[in-house]
Design an enzyme around this catalytic site. Structure first.
Site, PDB file in Angstrom:
ATOM      1  N   LYS A  13      39.690  43.064  37.225  1.00 40.53           N
ATOM      2  CA  LYS A  13      40.821  43.212  36.310  1.00 40.53           C
ATOM      3  C   LYS A  13      41.112  44.681  36.064  1.00 40.53           C
ATOM      4  CE  LYS A  13      38.314  44.766  32.673  1.00 40.53           C
ATOM      5  NZ  LYS A  13      38.491  46.094  32.025  1.00 40.53           N
ATOM      6  N   ASP A 154      34.303  40.388  28.811  1.00 37.14           N
ATOM      7  CA  ASP A 154      35.305  40.250  29.880  1.00 37.14           C
ATOM      8  C   ASP A 154      35.149  38.965  30.687  1.00 37.14           C
ATOM      9  OD1 ASP A 154      36.499  42.674  29.252  1.00 37.14           O
ATOM     10  OD2 ASP A 154      35.337  43.804  30.731  1.00 37.14           O
TER      11      ASP A 154
END
Length: 320
Positions: A13, A154
C-alpha cells in the site's frame, strides 16, 4: 493449490493522506489516513510437512525482494497469523506441522506494509488449509479482520485492498469511492526506516513546535483528496497528497530530500513519502509516464533511489 498446501496473495500500500494525532494513553497515535493498494504482491504458501512439533510451525522461508531482511522466526507477522488461525475452534491440522514460504514483491521497512500484506495473505491461506474439511466452520471476513487488527494496524487494510479511509490506528476502515486508475513510480531505499523511530521523531518535532522552535504544521482532513479520487484525474489528486510523517522521515534520512527533488525534476505530478518511509511514491499520468519517471530517478544519482519500479493502483485485497 493441493490438498496439503494453500497459497494466497496480498498487495502493498501507499498512504495518499496520513494525518497523525497526538499520542493516545495506549501509546499509539490516532490516525486519519487514506490507503491505496498498489500492484506489488506478497505471496504466502502454507504446506503440511509432517508430524507436528510443539509450535505447529516447522519453518518459515523467504524469497524475492529484500528476502534477506525478513525475520524467519515467530516475530514474523505471517507466522503469528498462522498461529492465530491454528488456535481457532474447528481448525484441523491433521497432526502435522506446517511450513510457511513468503515470496516478496514489496520493499521491507519501506512504509508499504509488506509485512502486513504477508500477515493478510497468511490469514487467508491458513484459513483455507485448516478448515478445508469443514468450510462451514471457517472464519468469516469479520473474524479475519478482527484477528488482523490484533496483528498490526495495516493488516486489516491489506485484507481489504482497494482504497479506504482508515481511522484509529488505521484498523477502522471505510471504502473510498474512486474513479480511474492511478499510476505510481516507486523509489525505495535499502536502508529502511523503523516505524517507531519515525513516530518518535514526529513527537520530538511537535514538542519543539510547542516550544516555538519550529513551525507547527499538521495535515488537515482528507475531504479534498477524496473528492479528487472521485474525479479520476491524477492532476487533481496530485494537489492533495499529504503525510505528517514525511518531515520526521526526512530528518532521519536527509537523502529523501534528494529523491523528492529528483522526482519533481523527472516530471512526476507529485511525490510523497509513503507511510513512515523511506519509500517515495511518485504520481504519474499513465503507465509510460511512470516508467519514464522511475527510470529518470533511478539514473539521477540520488542516494536513496536504489530501486525503482512503476505500479498501478488501486489493486485488489487478499486473494487465493
Amino acid at each position: 493449490m493441493t490438498a496439503n498446501r494453500s497459497t494466497a496473495t496480498a498487495q502493498g500500500k501507499i498512504n495518499l493522506h496520513l494525518a497523525v494525532g497526538d499520542v493516545r494513553p495506549d501509546g499509539y497515535h490516532e490516525l486519519t489516513t487514506v490507503f491505496q493498494a498498489v500492484d506489488l504482491t506478497e505471496r504466502v504458501t502454507i504446506e503440511y510437512v509432517g508430524d507436528a512439533d510443539s509450535s505447529g510451525i516447522r519453518s518459515l522461508t523467504v524469497s524475492g525482494f529484500d528476502a534477506h531482511l525478513v525475520p524467519t522466526d515467530s516475530s514474523n507477522l505471517a507466522w503469528r497469523a498462522v498461529e492465530a488461525i491454528q488456535k481457532l475452534d474447528g481448525a484441523h491440522t491433521g497432526g502435522q506441522s506446517v511450513s510457511i514460504h513468503i515470496d516478496k514483491g514489496v520493499p521491507v521497512a519501506g512504509g508499504m506494509a509488506g509485512g502486513s500484506a504477508d500477515a493478510a495473505a497468511a490469514l487467508l491461506a491458513a484459513s483455507d488449509l485448516f478448515f478445508r474439511d469443514n468450510p462451514a466452520d471457517a472464519p468469516d471476513m469479520n473474524t479475519l479482520m478482527s484477528i488482523a487488527a490484533e496483528l498490526g494496524a495495516d493488516v486489516p487494510f491489506c485484507l481489504h485492498g482497494g482504497t479506504a479511509l482508515g481511522t484509529g490506528k488505521g484498523e477502522n476502515l471505510v471504502p473510498v469511492m474512486t474513479s480511474g486508475t492511478y499510476h505510481w513510480a516507486i523509489a525505495t531505499d535499502k536502508r529502511g526506516l523503523s516505524t517507531p523511530s519515525v513516530f518518535a521523531q514526529l513527537d520530538k518535532q511537535r514538542e519543539a513546535a510547542a516550544a516555538g522552535q519550529r513551525p507547527n504544521r499538521r495535515t488537515g482532513t482528507p475531504d479534498a483528496l477524496m473528492l479528487a479520487l472521485r474525479s479520476g484525474d491524477p492532476h487533481q489528486l496530485a494537489e492533495h497528497l499529504s503525510n505528517d510523517l514525511q518531515a520526521p522521515a526526512i530528518s532521519l534520512l536527509p537523502s529523501l530530500r534528494q529523491t523528492l527533488q529528483a522526482a519533481r525534476e523527472a516530471g512526476a505530478l507529485a511525490a510523497i513519502v509513503s507511510g513512515s518511509g523511506p519509500t517515495v511514491a511518485m504520481l504519474c499520468t499513465d503507465h509510460d509516464h511512470a516508467v519514464d519517471v522511475a527510470t529518470a530517478v533511478s539514473v539521477s544519482g540520488t542516494a536513496s533511489a536504489t530501486l525503482t519500479t512503476s505500479t498501478p493502483g488501486p489493486a485488489a485485497g487478499v486473494e487465493k
